[in-house]
Design an enzyme around this catalytic site. Structure first.
Site, PDB file in Angstrom:
ATOM      1  N   SER A  20       0.747  -1.227   0.047  1.00 51.29           N
ATOM      2  CA  SER A  20       0.082   0.123  -0.009  1.00 51.29           C
ATOM      3  C   SER A  20       0.913   1.359   0.060  1.00 51.29           C
ATOM      4  CB  SER A  20      -1.191   0.032   1.154  1.00 51.29           C
ATOM      5  OG  SER A  20      -0.447   0.051   2.510  1.00 51.29           O
ATOM      6  N   LYS A  26     -11.197   1.169  -2.581  1.00 46.65           N
ATOM      7  CA  LYS A  26     -10.331   1.549  -3.428  1.00 46.65           C
ATOM      8  C   LYS A  26     -10.616   1.668  -4.846  1.00 46.65           C
ATOM      9  CE  LYS A  26      -7.675   1.418   0.463  1.00 46.65           C
ATOM     10  NZ  LYS A  26      -7.279   0.564   1.097  1.00 46.65           N
ATOM     11  N   HIS A  47      -5.470  -3.154  -3.052  1.00 51.22           N
ATOM     12  CA  HIS A  47      -5.121  -2.072  -4.115  1.00 51.22           C
ATOM     13  C   HIS A  47      -4.724  -2.642  -5.430  1.00 51.22           C
ATOM     14  CE1 HIS A  47      -4.225   1.138  -1.232  1.00 51.22           C
ATOM     15  NE2 HIS A  47      -3.656   0.014  -0.502  1.00 51.22           N
TER      16      HIS A  47
HETATM   17  C1  PLP Z   1      -7.435   0.177   2.951  1.00 53.93           C
HETATM   18  C2  PLP Z   1      -6.743  -1.380   3.212  1.00 53.93           C
HETATM   19  C3  PLP Z   1      -7.489  -1.959   4.158  1.00 53.93           C
HETATM   20  C4  PLP Z   1      -8.444  -1.461   4.876  1.00 53.93           C
HETATM   21  O1  PLP Z   1      -9.621  -1.600   4.145  1.00 53.93           O
HETATM   22  P1  PLP Z   1     -10.934  -0.489   4.604  1.00 53.93           P
HETATM   23  O2  PLP Z   1     -11.838  -1.202   4.027  1.00 53.93           O
HETATM   24  O3  PLP Z   1     -10.380   0.870   4.397  1.00 53.93           O
HETATM   25  O4  PLP Z   1     -10.930  -0.904   6.333  1.00 53.93           O
HETATM   26  C5  PLP Z   1      -6.706  -3.137   4.347  1.00 53.93           C
HETATM   27  N1  PLP Z   1      -5.705  -3.640   3.563  1.00 53.93           N
HETATM   28  C6  PLP Z   1      -5.018  -2.877   2.783  1.00 53.93           C
HETATM   29  C7  PLP Z   1      -3.703  -3.165   2.065  1.00 53.93           C
HETATM   30  C8  PLP Z   1      -5.551  -1.476   2.585  1.00 53.93           C
HETATM   31  O5  PLP Z   1      -4.899  -0.611   1.679  1.00 53.93           O
END
Ligand code: PLP
Length: 400
Positions: free
Chosen positions: A194, A254, A222
């Site tokens: 990320s 995302k 992602h």
């Molecule tokens: C954004 C993200 C999460 C968390 O997801 P949410 O739905 O925002 O709680 C978990 N893992 C990764 C790699 C992320 O980028």
């Protein structure tokens, strides 16, 4: 009508300075540079946003396909509200699980080519559910050093021992697997990292898991919707089925532009989560209208594959331009393009200088990234244009 009950009390300002005092005393040297601040977005997400009265070019959202304010998703959500109301009203096992949730789960299973999928309120909880269902005291979770905080927290909360292997190095993982022979073993990794944007070396990790009889969880927040021929994310990119990657997790917040998350896997995995995962059982179900919007996002991704293609071409365009500028850019082929600047102050300074040029990129600092690797995490989306990227490159040339 509300008798002022929803207006901030006059003392709100005092409360804020109290918080500032806490931070001054609660943090070590350089506290100002790591103090976190929320900037207020006025209006919808997009390549151009209104940020506290300033119109800026936005290069830090995760809205990779530009869907967060897409009219078709908004219409689907409004229809969802007409059909189901605004709140789900209960947890999924009581009476909060709707037709909209089940239709989304079926679509996700088909999209990811897995037997079943389970919708969660968000990704943070989905990771917690998976890890704590598989592991507890006496077991071991193996994680990449640069894994997302939600995976690290989930491992800690599970009570299992957490062993972290060197970033994207299967040999380091093998070493740890080789020296841990008791209890359940679960390996977890981001699909696309990320904060770094690189893609996990999944095929060798998957074969190690098979060889050592370890469960594998891939968090593809992602990659889902942007990577692979069918846009199914990292498992699609590498062509790994449910046997190779038994637990696939991704989010709707995302590329899909909505909110929520899911786990995909075989029948036994999903059933075990429904029966036993406390972060699934003891929380209110995702509002059905969000499930409707996520469903529409999946359709749109398939109907309009040009979004992901355009994103790829913008990534190439940006990297080509950045290549002429000699910037400290990490080697990444995804929408996440980090410029590593060193200490937190340097990252904050660069972010401020860009904001003066009406470009917004939040500074990413410890503990989100390791000490000394504070950065500008530039993210590109299909809603950007080459002109936007030209403006970004001009500003970076002046500021970095
Ligand atoms: C954004 C993200 C999460 C968390 O997801 P949410 O739905 O925002 O709680 C978990 N893992 C990764 C790699 C992320 O980028």
């Amino acid at each position: 009508m509300t008798g002022g009950r929803l207006r901030a009390p006059r003392s709100a300002g005092i409360a804020i300075s109290g918080a500032q005092a806490f931070f001054r005393h609660g943090q070590r040297g350089g506290a100002a540079a790591v103090r976190r601040q929320r900037r207020i977005l006025e209006g919808s997400q997009g390549p151009v946003i209104q940020l506290q009265g300033q119109r800026v070019l936005n290069f830090c959202s995760n809205d990779y396909l530009g869907l967060a304010s897409h009219p078709a998703l908004a219409a689907a959500m409004k229809k969802g509200i007409d059909d189901y109301g605004v709140g789900s009203g209960a947890s999924s096992l009581v009476c909060g699980y709707s037709r909209a949730h089940t239709e989304l789960e079926q679509a996700l299973a088909a999209f990811t080519r897995r037997p079943r999928a389970l919708v969660f309120a968000n990704g943070y909880m989905a990771n917690q559910a998976l890890i704590s269902t598989w592991c507890g005291r006496g077991d071991t979770v193996f994680g990449d050093r640069l894994n997302h905080a939600s995976l690290i927290d989930a491992a800690r909360l599970s009570g299992a021992k957490l062993r972290r292997y060197r970033h994207a190095e299967p040999a380091s993982l093998e070493n740890l697997l080789d020296t841990t022979r008791t209890g359940m073993r679960l390996v977890c990794t981001d699909g696309v990292f990320s904060m770094d944007g690189d893609i996990a070396p999944l095929p060798p990790i998957a074969s190690l898991c098979r060889r050592y009889d370890a469960m594998l969880l891939v968090d593809d927040a992602h990659g889902f919707g942007v990577l692979g021929n069918g846009l199914g994310g990292i498992v699609d990119y590498y062509g790994l089925d449910a046997e190779a990657v038994p637990a696939l997790m991704a989010t709707f917040g995302k590329a899909l532009g909505v909110y929520g998350a899911f786990v995909a896997g075989d029948d036994a995995l999903i059933d075990r989560l429904v029966q036993a995962a406390r972060p699934y059982i003891y929380t209110t179900a995702l509002p059905p209208a969000l499930a409707c919007a996520a469903f529409r996002a999946l359709e749109l991704i398939l109907e309009e594959p040009w979004r992901a293609e355009l994103l790829q071409s913008l990534i190439r365009y940006f990297r080509q331009g950045a290549g002429h500028l000699d910037l400290p850019l990490k080697d990444s082929a995804t929408a996440i393009q980090p410029l590593v600047l060193g200490d937190a102050e340097a990252a904050v300074r660069a972010s401020r200088a860009l904001l003066e040029r009406d470009i917004y990129i939040a500074a990413i600092r410890p503990p989100t990234v390791p000490q000394g690797t504070s950065r500008l995490r530039i993210t590109l989306t299909a809603a950007h244009t080459e002109q936007h990227i030209d403006r970004l490159l001009d500003a970076l040339a002046a500021v970095i």
